[in-house]
Design a protein around this motif. Structure first.
Motif, PDB file in Angstrom:
ATOM      1  N   TYR A  34      34.550  -6.071  39.568  1.00 20.97           N
ATOM      2  CA  TYR A  34      35.107  -4.925  38.860  1.00 20.97           C
ATOM      3  C   TYR A  34      35.367  -3.784  39.838  1.00 20.97           C
ATOM      4  O   TYR A  34      34.444  -3.397  40.566  1.00 20.97           O
ATOM      5  CB  TYR A  34      34.111  -4.383  37.827  1.00 20.97           C
ATOM      6  N   PRO A  35      36.567  -3.200  39.845  1.00 19.88           N
ATOM      7  CA  PRO A  35      36.725  -1.929  40.559  1.00 19.88           C
ATOM      8  C   PRO A  35      35.783  -0.904  39.916  1.00 19.88           C
ATOM      9  O   PRO A  35      35.533  -0.952  38.699  1.00 19.88           O
ATOM     10  CB  PRO A  35      38.187  -1.554  40.303  1.00 19.88           C
ATOM     11  N   MET A  36      35.248   0.001  40.688  1.00 24.82           N
ATOM     12  CA  MET A  36      34.242   0.937  40.194  1.00 24.82           C
ATOM     13  C   MET A  36      34.735   1.728  38.979  1.00 24.82           C
ATOM     14  O   MET A  36      33.977   1.920  38.017  1.00 24.82           O
ATOM     15  CB  MET A  36      33.799   1.896  41.308  1.00 24.82           C
ATOM     16  N   ALA A  37      35.988   2.157  38.967  1.00 25.18           N
ATOM     17  CA  ALA A  37      36.506   2.919  37.822  1.00 25.18           C
ATOM     18  C   ALA A  37      36.491   2.065  36.556  1.00 25.18           C
ATOM     19  O   ALA A  37      36.148   2.554  35.467  1.00 25.18           O
ATOM     20  CB  ALA A  37      37.919   3.429  38.109  1.00 25.18           C
ATOM     21  N   GLU A  38      36.853   0.811  36.683  1.00 24.37           N
ATOM     22  CA  GLU A  38      36.838  -0.110  35.535  1.00 24.37           C
ATOM     23  C   GLU A  38      35.405  -0.324  35.046  1.00 24.37           C
ATOM     24  O   GLU A  38      35.139  -0.339  33.844  1.00 24.37           O
ATOM     25  CB  GLU A  38      37.475  -1.438  35.939  1.00 24.37           C
ATOM     26  N   GLY A  96      34.510   1.440  45.899  1.00 30.18           N
ATOM     27  CA  GLY A  96      33.566   0.341  45.790  1.00 30.18           C
ATOM     28  C   GLY A  96      33.819  -0.504  44.550  1.00 30.18           C
ATOM     29  O   GLY A  96      34.735  -0.238  43.755  1.00 30.18           O
ATOM     30  N   PHE A  97      32.987  -1.517  44.390  1.00 25.58           N
ATOM     31  CA  PHE A  97      33.158  -2.500  43.331  1.00 25.58           C
ATOM     32  C   PHE A  97      31.797  -2.903  42.788  1.00 25.58           C
ATOM     33  O   PHE A  97      30.773  -2.692  43.425  1.00 25.58           O
ATOM     34  CB  PHE A  97      33.856  -3.754  43.879  1.00 25.58           C
ATOM     35  N   GLN A 155      46.964  -4.678  47.847  1.00 27.08           N
ATOM     36  CA  GLN A 155      47.093  -4.235  46.457  1.00 27.08           C
ATOM     37  C   GLN A 155      45.888  -3.407  46.031  1.00 27.08           C
ATOM     38  O   GLN A 155      46.012  -2.485  45.238  1.00 27.08           O
ATOM     39  CB  GLN A 155      47.211  -5.426  45.516  1.00 27.08           C
ATOM     40  N   MET A 156      44.740  -3.753  46.549  1.00 27.63           N
ATOM     41  CA  MET A 156      43.508  -3.089  46.152  1.00 27.63           C
ATOM     42  C   MET A 156      43.186  -1.864  47.013  1.00 27.63           C
ATOM     43  O   MET A 156      42.191  -1.189  46.759  1.00 27.63           O
ATOM     44  CB  MET A 156      42.345  -4.083  46.214  1.00 27.63           C
ATOM     45  N   SER A 157      44.019  -1.567  48.000  1.00 27.91           N
ATOM     46  CA  SER A 157      43.701  -0.501  48.947  1.00 27.91           C
ATOM     47  C   SER A 157      43.374   0.844  48.296  1.00 27.91           C
ATOM     48  O   SER A 157      42.468   1.533  48.765  1.00 27.91           O
ATOM     49  CB  SER A 157      44.795  -0.353  50.005  1.00 27.91           C
ATOM     50  N   PRO A 158      44.043   1.246  47.201  1.00 23.86           N
ATOM     51  CA  PRO A 158      43.650   2.521  46.591  1.00 23.86           C
ATOM     52  C   PRO A 158      42.234   2.510  46.014  1.00 23.86           C
ATOM     53  O   PRO A 158      41.635   3.560  45.798  1.00 23.86           O
ATOM     54  CB  PRO A 158      44.668   2.726  45.462  1.00 23.86           C
ATOM     55  N   ILE A 161      40.129  -7.246  36.392  1.00 24.10           N
ATOM     56  CA  ILE A 161      39.041  -7.666  37.280  1.00 24.10           C
ATOM     57  C   ILE A 161      39.498  -8.901  38.052  1.00 24.10           C
ATOM     58  O   ILE A 161      40.551  -9.459  37.763  1.00 24.10           O
ATOM     59  CB  ILE A 161      37.737  -7.986  36.504  1.00 24.10           C
ATOM     60  N   ILE A 162      38.685  -9.313  39.007  1.00 25.63           N
ATOM     61  CA  ILE A 162      38.964 -10.540  39.754  1.00 25.63           C
ATOM     62  C   ILE A 162      37.800 -11.487  39.526  1.00 25.63           C
ATOM     63  O   ILE A 162      36.638 -11.094  39.662  1.00 25.63           O
ATOM     64  CB  ILE A 162      39.124 -10.247  41.261  1.00 25.63           C
TER      65      ILE A 162
END
Length: 136
Positions: A32-36, A17-18, A9-12, A100-101
């Motif tokens: 957090y995904p970097m874009a978030e 990075g995070f 799910q997170m592959s894109p 986020i996770i």
């Protein structure tokens, strides 16, 4: 090690990075995904740093922040200081928190769920039952 389904799910997002940080409200970590993260930082960057409470908040919020990557096998290396902050001992729980996770020590996660079980109905009514909130 991330579960395969979650990694897929997170592959894109994997190449960007995070950011990993301590949670504000709970004894866990937030991934957090970097874009978030960048979106959140843009909002925080608009805060007036000449107000002490804003400056203090930014300092505490960003304390211990680490840029991390998930490797090709789905492993995430959590720095030792963040492991200690979250009280992670052996088993971890990854919990989706919309964008986020959360990363929890398994026993701590179960304790928080148990402690809040009785109040959840009231919380749900208060948060989701407001007239100005629409689910559409």
């Amino acid at each position: 090690m991330l579960p395969v389904a979650l990694k897929n799910q997170m592959s894109p997002l994997l190449n960007d990075g995070f950011v990993l940080k301590r949670s504000v409200f709970q004894p866990c970590l937030e991934l957090y995904p970097m874009a978030e993260w960048n979106s959140l930082m843009q909002k925080m960057n608009k805060m007036n740093r000449f107000k002490k409470k804003n400056n203090d908040f930014i300092r505490r919020f960003s304390a211990g922040v680490k840029v991390v990557e998930i490797d090709s096998t789905g492993r995430l290396l959590i720095p030792k200081n963040l492991v200690e902050i979250a009280g992670i001992t052996k088993e971890v729980v990854l919990s989706s928190a919309i964008n986020i996770i959360e990363i929890w020590d398994k026993d701590g996660y179960e304790k928080v769920l148990d402690d809040t079980a009785d109040d959840f109905a009231s919380l749900a009514e208060e948060v989701m039952g407001e007239d100005d909130y629409e689910l559409s």
